[in-house]
Write a protein that holds these residues in place. Sequence first.
Motif, short mmCIF file in Angstrom:
data_model
loop_
_atom_site.label_atom_id
_atom_site.label_comp_id
_atom_site.label_asym_id
_atom_site.label_seq_id
_atom_site.Cartn_x
_atom_site.Cartn_y
_atom_site.Cartn_z
N ARG A 1 11.52 -27.74 -36.33
CA ARG A 1 12.27 -27.42 -37.53
C ARG A 1 13.62 -28.11 -37.39
O ARG A 1 14.05 -28.46 -36.28
CB ARG A 1 12.46 -25.90 -37.69
CG ARG A 1 13.30 -25.26 -36.59
CD ARG A 1 13.33 -23.75 -36.73
NE ARG A 1 14.17 -23.13 -35.70
CZ ARG A 1 14.28 -21.81 -35.53
NH1 ARG A 1 13.57 -20.98 -36.30
NH2 ARG A 1 15.07 -21.31 -34.60
N MET A 2 14.30 -28.34 -38.49
CA MET A 2 15.61 -28.97 -38.43
C MET A 2 16.68 -27.89 -38.28
O MET A 2 16.68 -26.89 -39.01
CB MET A 2 15.87 -29.80 -39.69
CG MET A 2 14.95 -31.01 -39.82
SD MET A 2 14.96 -32.11 -38.38
CE MET A 2 16.68 -32.65 -38.37
N GLY B 1 6.47 -18.97 -33.11
CA GLY B 1 7.74 -18.61 -33.73
C GLY B 1 8.76 -18.14 -32.73
O GLY B 1 8.51 -18.05 -31.52
N VAL B 2 9.94 -17.80 -33.23
CA VAL B 2 11.08 -17.37 -32.42
C VAL B 2 11.52 -15.99 -32.89
O VAL B 2 11.72 -15.77 -34.08
CB VAL B 2 12.24 -18.37 -32.56
CG1 VAL B 2 13.45 -17.89 -31.77
CG2 VAL B 2 11.81 -19.76 -32.11
N GLY C 1 21.29 -17.16 -42.76
CA GLY C 1 21.07 -17.51 -41.37
C GLY C 1 19.62 -17.65 -40.99
O GLY C 1 19.30 -18.17 -39.91
N LEU C 2 18.71 -17.21 -41.84
CA LEU C 2 17.29 -17.25 -41.52
C LEU C 2 16.75 -18.67 -41.58
O LEU C 2 17.18 -19.48 -42.40
CB LEU C 2 16.52 -16.36 -42.48
CG LEU C 2 15.11 -15.90 -42.05
CD1 LEU C 2 15.19 -15.03 -40.81
CD2 LEU C 2 14.43 -15.15 -43.18
N GLN C 3 15.78 -18.99 -40.71
CA GLN C 3 15.13 -20.30 -40.70
C GLN C 3 13.62 -20.14 -40.66
O GLN C 3 13.11 -19.09 -40.25
CB GLN C 3 15.54 -21.09 -39.45
CG GLN C 3 16.97 -21.57 -39.42
CD GLN C 3 17.26 -22.27 -38.10
OE1 GLN C 3 17.70 -21.66 -37.15
NE2 GLN C 3 17.03 -23.57 -38.06
N ILE C 4 12.91 -21.18 -41.10
CA ILE C 4 11.47 -21.18 -40.89
C ILE C 4 11.19 -21.18 -39.39
O ILE C 4 12.00 -21.66 -38.59
CB ILE C 4 10.77 -22.36 -41.59
CG1 ILE C 4 11.33 -23.70 -41.11
CG2 ILE C 4 10.87 -22.24 -43.09
CD1 ILE C 4 10.53 -24.88 -41.62
N GLN C 5 10.05 -20.64 -39.02
CA GLN C 5 9.62 -20.42 -37.64
C GLN C 5 10.34 -19.26 -36.98
O GLN C 5 10.08 -18.96 -35.81
CB GLN C 5 9.75 -21.69 -36.78
CG GLN C 5 9.09 -22.93 -37.34
CD GLN C 5 7.59 -22.78 -37.59
OE1 GLN C 5 6.96 -21.84 -37.13
NE2 GLN C 5 7.01 -23.72 -38.34
N VAL D 1 7.19 -19.10 -42.78
CA VAL D 1 6.70 -20.47 -42.95
C VAL D 1 7.13 -21.06 -44.29
O VAL D 1 6.88 -22.23 -44.57
CB VAL D 1 5.16 -20.53 -42.81
CG1 VAL D 1 4.74 -20.12 -41.42
CG2 VAL D 1 4.48 -19.67 -43.86
N GLY D 2 7.78 -20.26 -45.12
CA GLY D 2 8.29 -20.75 -46.39
C GLY D 2 9.50 -19.95 -46.79
O GLY D 2 9.58 -18.75 -46.52
N MET D 3 10.47 -20.60 -47.41
CA MET D 3 11.70 -19.91 -47.79
C MET D 3 12.32 -20.64 -48.97
O MET D 3 12.33 -21.88 -49.02
CB MET D 3 12.66 -19.89 -46.59
CG MET D 3 13.95 -19.13 -46.82
SD MET D 3 14.82 -18.80 -45.26
CE MET D 3 15.01 -20.47 -44.62
#
Length: 391
Positions: free
Chosen positions: A207-208, A221-222, A326-330, A351-353
């Motif tokens: 992920r970036m 995931g994390v 602050g949330l990210q994919i993964q 997996v989507g946002m």
Amino acid sequence: MRVESPDLDAEVAGTTTGDRLEVHAWRGGVLVAQDLQVSAWGLGWDADRQVQGQTTITVGDPDGSLAPWGMSDSLGPGGSRLQITWVSGLSGTRVPLGWWRIRRPDPRETWLTYNLGDGRAVRIAGGGSVTIQADEETASAVMDRLDAEVIRAATCVAEVRRLMQDICPVVAHPDVVDGPVPGSLVYGDGRMDAVDDLLSTIDATYRMGPDGAMELVPTAGVGPVWTLAGGEDGVLVGLARSLSDDGVYNAAISTGETPDGRPLVGRAYIRSGPLAWGGPFGKVPIFHRSIATTQAGVDADAETLLANRVASGEVDLTVTCLTHPGLQIQDRVIVIAATTAGELPLEGRVVGMRMTSATSDSGTTPSKKMTLIVRVSTQALEAVAARVRRG
């Protein structure tokens, strides 16, 4: 999570309305447009795309100076990047949302014509706006094809770093376990395809990150990093649990060929549980074209594909919640679902946002709600179903 801050978590459940996006444009390391006047925006991420993050931002251009005519203009698609930061209106907390490559600017200009009274007319550009479509930096890797590239590093993480060295930095999460590059691996011309193949070997994905670096994270995931619960002080707005068998598989079939052209087929199956091969669910395989050139290679590819993507079956749930920048994919989250047996936790990975600006006159203000796609295992859903059936 981009920013782990109790203050920011508390703000999410609050009534902040002064949040905004701060957007600058850079080209070749030089700041070319500062504090763009954002009037509307939408940010979306999809873990199933190679270019996971995509955004559309409309910025004001009152004097027509930003409307690009050439590739090299500040907002032209010739290599300019947008630096996007979320700024909290309550605490001033800054959440970097990363760097985005401009792919397509669409200027909208209004021209005013003035009659000078002597038969002459003067046209003056009254300006307008520029709507920009931009992608995360992985777009640069997709565009930058490989040219007869050969493997040079000994381990998968080191090789990913080498492949991306001219595009962006690469950092590995502590839970990623590096491993040797498979001897059967041969590159085609897709740089991101090579990255995908290397990471699948070590049960990792990417992920970036907020600083523009590619983050390598476990496919599981994390986290979990956030709990989404309802109630007066909660952040959960709604959970759509309409289930579908679309994208659910109970086998993986990998195909390849030997160096002399003989076909190879590797197979892996789910043998137990609600999705057991040949059971009530039936026989539903997912197929993958492997770059392996041995039977052991395609067998391992099938096993890896099944383990990484469909080991126990996964279902995507649509979750509406208060916007958390602050949330990210993964990231893994826990969704507290309301059931007839009480509130029960469902853990899954994002997996989507999708985050957007509000639809009011103040278009720069973030919408209070965002949409998540949370991927959970069918085993987790079956556990909830069992609790509900027991009452």
